[in-house]
Design an enzyme around this catalytic site. Structure first.
Site, PDB file in Angstrom:
ATOM      1  N   SER A 346      24.082  45.953  52.112  1.00  0.00           N
ATOM      2  CA  SER A 346      24.008  47.401  52.292  1.00  0.00           C
ATOM      3  C   SER A 346      24.992  47.785  53.392  1.00  0.00           C
ATOM      4  O   SER A 346      24.985  47.180  54.471  1.00  0.00           O
ATOM      5  CB  SER A 346      22.592  47.826  52.689  1.00  0.00           C
ATOM      6  OG  SER A 346      22.498  49.240  52.775  1.00  0.00           O
ATOM      7  N   GLU A 347      25.851  48.776  53.124  1.00  0.00           N
ATOM      8  CA  GLU A 347      26.966  49.038  54.036  1.00  0.00           C
ATOM      9  C   GLU A 347      26.552  49.534  55.413  1.00  0.00           C
ATOM     10  O   GLU A 347      27.377  49.592  56.326  1.00  0.00           O
ATOM     11  CB  GLU A 347      27.986  50.002  53.415  1.00  0.00           C
ATOM     12  CG  GLU A 347      27.448  51.329  52.973  1.00  0.00           C
ATOM     13  CD  GLU A 347      27.220  51.377  51.465  1.00  0.00           C
ATOM     14  OE1 GLU A 347      27.507  52.411  50.859  1.00  0.00           O
ATOM     15  OE2 GLU A 347      26.733  50.376  50.893  1.00  0.00           O
ATOM     16  N   ASN A 348      25.284  49.903  55.590  1.00  0.00           N
ATOM     17  CA  ASN A 348      24.851  50.284  56.936  1.00  0.00           C
ATOM     18  C   ASN A 348      24.437  49.082  57.772  1.00  0.00           C
ATOM     19  O   ASN A 348      23.983  49.245  58.906  1.00  0.00           O
ATOM     20  CB  ASN A 348      23.715  51.309  56.877  1.00  0.00           C
ATOM     21  CG  ASN A 348      22.532  50.834  56.063  1.00  0.00           C
ATOM     22  OD1 ASN A 348      22.687  50.103  55.092  1.00  0.00           O
ATOM     23  ND2 ASN A 348      21.340  51.235  56.456  1.00  0.00           N
TER      24      ASN A 348
END
Length: 522
Positions: A346-348
């Site tokens: 997940s890019e966060n």
């Protein structure tokens, strides 16, 4: 007769070493005592933000409401004497949380963000020409801040090449009459260069005057520890600004935190206050009750969206590192073949993301890129946004599956805005399609829009997310392989309920039929 006492050479060296150690110990003790007397802790947030002035550039950490410096934002929003601010963040908050407070107080003149999402208030202010908005790809945004913190004035990135990010085609501000009245401030056009046959754009570093940072723990010297996904932008922003102000959930004495646990060293931090605002969930997503076998709704299972997800799941192999976009791609994990184990990124800031948690185990500091609460699988790791997009741009993700509004026959993708109508923001999509030679980019979408118009076109009419980036298109009607280099589309599979002629009638570009054409297994 005088007697001279001569010490052995070895003994003299030993004595000198002991004496030196005692002196050093005394000096270190004095230094430690002095540092203890220079605590960076302030009693009140209102006092800590007193040096923020009109026109400042404010860096505000957080991703959605996760890790947002709510205490500091609230304190600054009460100051009527501070206006004309530029705020830089991943997004502007949700509901009444986050930077929305400063928007409504009239303090913000400009926002530099990656994603608006469902923030209709902000979207309408922008379209009505009431504020300036600069949209930046998520990975580029964090890297621009990291670059300034490291003394780097600019860098080249593949993200946004051959799109409106390069050409400056996204207006920063419309005239007072809004979108229909024309543009007041055009977007920033970027220089480009070609390295090893690939196009890159030059992005300038971002310098902040003041950084608002949320930390889990801070000691009185300013050393910081972040909790789970709340690391996101906070780590990089803390290192960037002239004045870094931290709100911490827990403030501890110097020496309490293990040096191995420090995420951000105290050299970057100027002021610390106790966090007083409660944490909020942006989207509390929880696991549904266990279904009883045979009771699933067949209408849901046979929906076009789930057929697409079921087919897309067949492209994922055991041990793959995978990033799934919002919408249809999020359903893919439900249809993986038995025995297939993957690492969801997940890019966060998560690698090893798990499903939605039970309600009693939901944690506001563990969220996905859609701001929903999720769980972590055994072996998961957490990192900040700079590391996250480094692994994305660097091609370390095996497969990236995204939704789209439009895809062209040569692999162009458009999925982030409809000019004048829909301004969701760029988010991480441009980064996710920036290295298609190493990461397979799959578009999973319905073949036609709600009005029946084709979504696979000869050329995209909406602003591009990426040029020649898509390797495969999976819809409810067909599967296409994309030859990105030669600009050709090849039909490889068709749904059992459609004909080739129907697919042609609903596809607005030419395509070849594979000699190995087969029926989709959905």
């Amino acid at each position: 007769m005088n007697t001279v006492l001569t010490l052995p050479r070895v003994g003299l060296k030993a004595e000198l070493r002991v004496l030196a150690c005692r002196l050093l110990s005394r000096n270190y003790a004095q230094i430690a005592a002095a540092s203890l007397g220079k605590s960076k802790v302030w009693d009140l947030a209102e006092e800590a933000v007193k040096d923020v002035k009109t026109g400042d550039v404010i860096l505000s950490g957080g991703f959605g409401l996760c890790g947002t410096p709510e205490t500091l934002i609230t304190a600054l929003s009460k100051r009527n004497d501070v206006t004309g601010l530029t705020a830089i963040s991943n997004n502007a908050g949700s509901g009444d949380g986050g930077l929305v407070k400063m928007l409504k107080s009239g303090q913000l003149e400009k926002l530099v963000i990656s994603y608006l999402g469902g923030n209709k208030y902000l979207e309408q202010m922008y379209l009505d020409g009431k504020m300036s908005l600069e949209l930046v790809p998520q990975g580029t945004l964090v890297e621009r801040m990291r670059a300034h913190a490291a003394g780097i004035p600019a860098f080249f990135t593949p993200t946004g090449a051959s799109t409106t990010v390069e050409t400056g085609g996204i207006p920063i501000r419309f005239n007072a009459g809004g979108f229909k009245d024309g543009v007041m401030i055009q977007g920033n056009k970027k220089e480009f260069r070609v390295f090893d046959g690939k196009r890159y754009v030059m992005e300038p570093a971002i310098a902040g005057d003041v950084a608002f940072v949320h930390a889990w723990k801070a000691d009185e010297a300013g050393n910081l520890v972040f909790r789970y996904v709340a690391n996101n932008y906070n780590n990089v922003m803390a290192r960037n600004a002239k004045l870094t102000i931290v709100e911490a959930e827990e403030i501890v004495p110097i020496g309490t935190l293990s040096p191995n646990a420090i995420h951000c060293p105290g050299i970057f931090v100027d002021r610390i206050v106790k966090c007083t605002e409660p944490k909020e969930y942006e989207i509390l997503a929880t696991a549904p009750p266990q279904c009883v076998s045979g009771t699933e709704d067949p209408k849901i299972e046979q929906s076009s969206r789930r057929r697409i997800a079921r087919r897309a799941a067949q492209e994922i192999g055991n041990g793959f590192y995978v990033n799934l976009g919002v919408g249809i791609p999020t359903l893919v994990t439900e249809y993986l073949h038995p025995g297939i184990k993957i690492w969801l990124q997940s890019e966060n800031g998560i690698l090893g993301m798990g499903p939605f948690p039970l309600e009693e185990k939901a944690d506001p500091d563990i969220t996905n890129a859609g701001k929903e609460t999720v769980s972590l699988l055994p072996g998961a790791s957490i990192f900040d946004s700079a590391d996250s997009f480094g692994m994305i741009r660097g091609g370390h993700i095996d497969v990236s599956i995204l939704g789209a509004m439009q895809v062209s026959g040569c692999g162009d993708i458009a999925n982030f805005m409809v000019p004048g109508k829909l301004v969701k923001g760029i988010g991480g999509a441009m980064d996710l399609v920036s290295n298609p030679d190493k990461t397979k980019v799959i578009v999973a979408m319905e073949h036609c829009a709600k009005d029946g118009s084709p979504k696979i076109l000869k050329e995209c009419t909406l602003p591009l997310t990426g040029a020649r980036a898509v390797s495969q298109i999976i819809t409810d009607l067909a599967v296409f392989d994309v030859d990105r280099h030669n600009g050709e589309l090849h039909l490889t599979e068709f749904a059992p309920y459609v004909t080739i002629d129907e697919i042609r009638s609903k596809t607005s570009c030419d395509f070849n039929i594979s000699k190995d054409l087969k029926q989709m297994q959905i």
